[in-house]
Scaffold this motif. Structure first.
Motif, mmCIF file in Angstrom:
data_model
loop_
_atom_site.group_PDB
_atom_site.id
_atom_site.type_symbol
_atom_site.label_atom_id
_atom_site.label_comp_id
_atom_site.label_asym_id
_atom_site.label_seq_id
_atom_site.Cartn_x
_atom_site.Cartn_y
_atom_site.Cartn_z
ATOM 1 N N ALA A 103 35.191 65.561 64.723
ATOM 2 C CA ALA A 103 35.206 66.379 65.943
ATOM 3 C C ALA A 103 33.954 66.191 66.785
ATOM 4 N N ILE A 104 33.246 65.078 66.592
ATOM 5 C CA ILE A 104 32.127 64.775 67.473
ATOM 6 C C ILE A 104 32.695 64.314 68.802
ATOM 7 N N VAL A 105 32.211 64.882 69.903
ATOM 8 C CA VAL A 105 32.725 64.555 71.221
ATOM 9 C C VAL A 105 32.176 63.210 71.679
ATOM 10 N N GLY A 106 33.055 62.380 72.224
ATOM 11 C CA GLY A 106 32.619 61.151 72.868
ATOM 12 C C GLY A 106 32.466 59.965 71.941
ATOM 13 N N ALA A 107 31.868 58.905 72.497
ATOM 14 C CA ALA A 107 31.700 57.645 71.777
ATOM 15 C C ALA A 107 30.842 57.795 70.539
ATOM 16 N N ALA A 108 29.994 58.817 70.490
ATOM 17 C CA ALA A 108 29.114 59.028 69.341
ATOM 18 C C ALA A 108 29.892 59.232 68.051
ATOM 19 N N GLY A 109 31.168 59.619 68.159
ATOM 20 C CA GLY A 109 31.967 59.853 66.961
ATOM 21 C C GLY A 109 32.640 58.618 66.406
ATOM 22 N N LEU A 110 32.559 57.490 67.111
ATOM 23 C CA LEU A 110 33.318 56.312 66.711
ATOM 24 C C LEU A 110 32.922 55.775 65.336
ATOM 25 N N LEU A 111 31.655 55.437 65.132
ATOM 26 C CA LEU A 111 31.245 54.801 63.880
ATOM 27 C C LEU A 111 31.392 55.721 62.661
ATOM 28 N N PRO A 112 30.998 57.000 62.731
ATOM 29 C CA PRO A 112 31.228 57.874 61.572
ATOM 30 C C PRO A 112 32.709 58.038 61.233
ATOM 31 N N THR A 113 33.553 58.111 62.265
ATOM 32 C CA THR A 113 34.987 58.255 62.018
ATOM 33 C C THR A 113 35.555 56.996 61.383
ATOM 34 N N LEU A 114 35.145 55.844 61.870
ATOM 35 C CA LEU A 114 35.578 54.587 61.264
ATOM 36 C C LEU A 114 35.078 54.463 59.825
ATOM 37 N N ALA A 115 33.879 54.968 59.559
ATOM 38 C CA ALA A 115 33.351 54.931 58.191
ATOM 39 C C ALA A 115 34.252 55.715 57.252
ATOM 40 N N ALA A 116 34.744 56.878 57.718
ATOM 41 C CA ALA A 116 35.661 57.683 56.906
ATOM 42 C C ALA A 116 36.978 56.950 56.678
ATOM 43 N N VAL A 117 37.484 56.303 57.731
ATOM 44 C CA VAL A 117 38.726 55.525 57.607
ATOM 45 C C VAL A 117 38.541 54.398 56.611
ATOM 46 N N ASN A 118 37.443 53.652 56.746
ATOM 47 C CA ASN A 118 37.199 52.514 55.860
ATOM 48 C C ASN A 118 37.002 52.933 54.400
ATOM 49 N N ALA A 119 36.637 54.199 54.203
ATOM 50 C CA ALA A 119 36.487 54.717 52.844
ATOM 51 C C ALA A 119 37.779 55.337 52.319
ATOM 52 N N GLY A 120 38.851 55.256 53.120
ATOM 53 C CA GLY A 120 40.156 55.735 52.673
ATOM 54 C C GLY A 120 40.283 57.243 52.606
ATOM 55 N N LYS A 121 39.544 57.965 53.440
ATOM 56 C CA LYS A 121 39.590 59.427 53.421
ATOM 57 C C LYS A 121 40.807 59.959 54.183
ATOM 58 N N ARG A 122 41.074 61.257 54.024
ATOM 59 C CA ARG A 122 41.971 61.938 54.951
ATOM 60 C C ARG A 122 41.126 62.281 56.167
#
Length: 397
Positions: A103-122
């Motif tokens: 729920a980070i607003v804007g482009a700043a949320g891209l890399l942390p969100t991708l990190a969660a995806v790459n780690a197979g999280k919900r």
């Protein structure tokens, strides 16, 4: 307590983060806060740490992280403080994290969100910019790493609820004719066009139905928020631009609809409160209490719909064009919008200048194929620099 899902909340001090903490607090037997992350709101973060006792607290701003760490140590709390983007990424992909609220607003949320995806999280996706910027790469990573992606924006969550469970086979294959993406039209839906020139930031942030942060509130007023959601919907549901139609619905009771080839239209209704999609994302595929009052349709009384006016909301046209053009057009649009909206909130440009700035930047920046994250981040940086230059032509004198 064994068996509780460990939840990391990226953007915990924003409206989505606060609502997520409210839902979690209603189900202490099911969920536990693993990490909280924010930008620089130290006071609110400290109160959240006191209430939720997370293992980690992350502040993107280094100075804010130091202040928070001092307060936490002085209070004798066990929470460990991390700083910067590296800290956000660390908690997002941590082995002990089960769910990540992005729920980070804007482009700043891209890399942390991708990190969660790459780690197979919900991943509970409330950051639409991640998909707007990196749509194809993001969705490929979801499949490759078998992450669970649950949309939290009320509109996309509604679409998800109205879709067949096997919609990934393709919309035509499951009988979907089109997606009807609803939007309230914001605070200026009926304001005379000649009055928009003098709109103030406070007026733009006074949304009639939703309680949101200032940036997203301005996006709602320009309907760029709906434009970004249009792009996000195309990626989430593998839809062509012509399969997604935007419908203005002032009451914000129907959050979106899915129309089928047999003429059926399925809609998800509810009070305009983000705790509903948040609770859905946490409990899926089950349901859980969100704290939202049940909908009283008699009290609502009527449901209105109209086509969006692109003369009033030119950002809708720009978003549709960006999705149709492809390449890094959506990256450029999003970056330019973030810079222009901030300039408006700072009183540097007029409300009506936002769309003009975006259009000029879109015309000037060279688009490339988004082959990897570095290419996307470079395009983002170039667009921000170009937007900063364009702002000089529109500054309030």
């Amino acid at each position: 307590m064994a068996g509780r899902k460990q939840v990391t909340i990226l953007g915990s001090t924003g409206s989505i983060g606060v609502s997520t903490l409210d839902v979690i607090a209603r189900h202490p037997e099911q969920y536990q806060v693993f990490a909280l992350a924010a930008h620089r709101q130290v006071d609110l973060m400290f109160r959240q740490v006191q209430a939720a006792s997370p293992r980690y607290a992350v502040m993107r701003d280094e100075g804010a992280a130091q202040q928070l760490d001092e307060r936490i140590r002085a209070a004798g709390l066990d929470t460990q403080v991390l700083a910067g983007e590296a800290g956000l990424i660390a908690v997002s992909r941590h082995a002990d994290t089960d769910y990540v609220m992005a729920a980070i607003v804007g482009a700043a949320g891209l890399l942390p969100t991708l990190a969660a995806v790459n780690a197979g999280k919900r991943v509970l996706l409330a950051n639409k910019e991640a998909l707007v910027m990196s749509g194809a790469l993001f969705m490929k990573a979801v499949k490759t790493h078998r992450a669970e992606l649950l949309p939290i924006d009320s509109e996309h969550n509604a679409i998800f609820q109205c879709m067949p469970t096997d919609f990934s086979r393709g919309l035509e294959a499951v009988g979907v004719a089109r997606i009807l993406l609803t939007g309230s039209g914001g605070p200026f839906r009926n304001r005379p066009l000649h009055e928009l020139h003098d709109v103030t930031p406070d007026q733009a942030c006074a949304h009639p139905n939703w309680s949101m942060g200032r940036k997203i509130s301005v996006d709602s007023a320009t309907m760029m928020n709906k434009g970004l959601e249009f792009i996000e919907a195309c990626w989430l549901f593998d839809a062509r631009p012509d399969q997604v139609e935007i419908v203005v619905h002032p009451q914000s009771v129907i959050h979106s609809m899915v129309e089928y080839v047999d003429g059926s239209v399925l809609a998800q209704l509810g009070n305009p409160d983000m705790r509903t999609p948040i609770a859905y994302g946490l409990a899926w595929p089950e349901r859980t209490v969100s704290g939202v009052p049940l909908l009283d349709l008699v009290k609502v009384g009527r449901l209105d719909f109209q086509a969006p006016d692109e003369a009033r909301f030119p950002c809708l046209r720009l978003a549709r064009e960006a999705m149709q053009v492809g390449r890094t057009a959506s990256v450029v649009l999003n970056a330019a919008n973030e810079v222009a909206v901030e300039a408006f909130l700072q009183g540097q440009i007029r409300f009506t200048a936002i769309a003009h700035v975006l259009e000029q930047v879109m015309e000037k920046v060279t688009l490339v194929e988004p082959i990897d994250i570095d290419t996307i981040l470079k395009a983002d940086a170039i667009a921000r620099a170009q937007t900063a230059e364009q702002l000089h032509d529109f500054r309030v004198r």
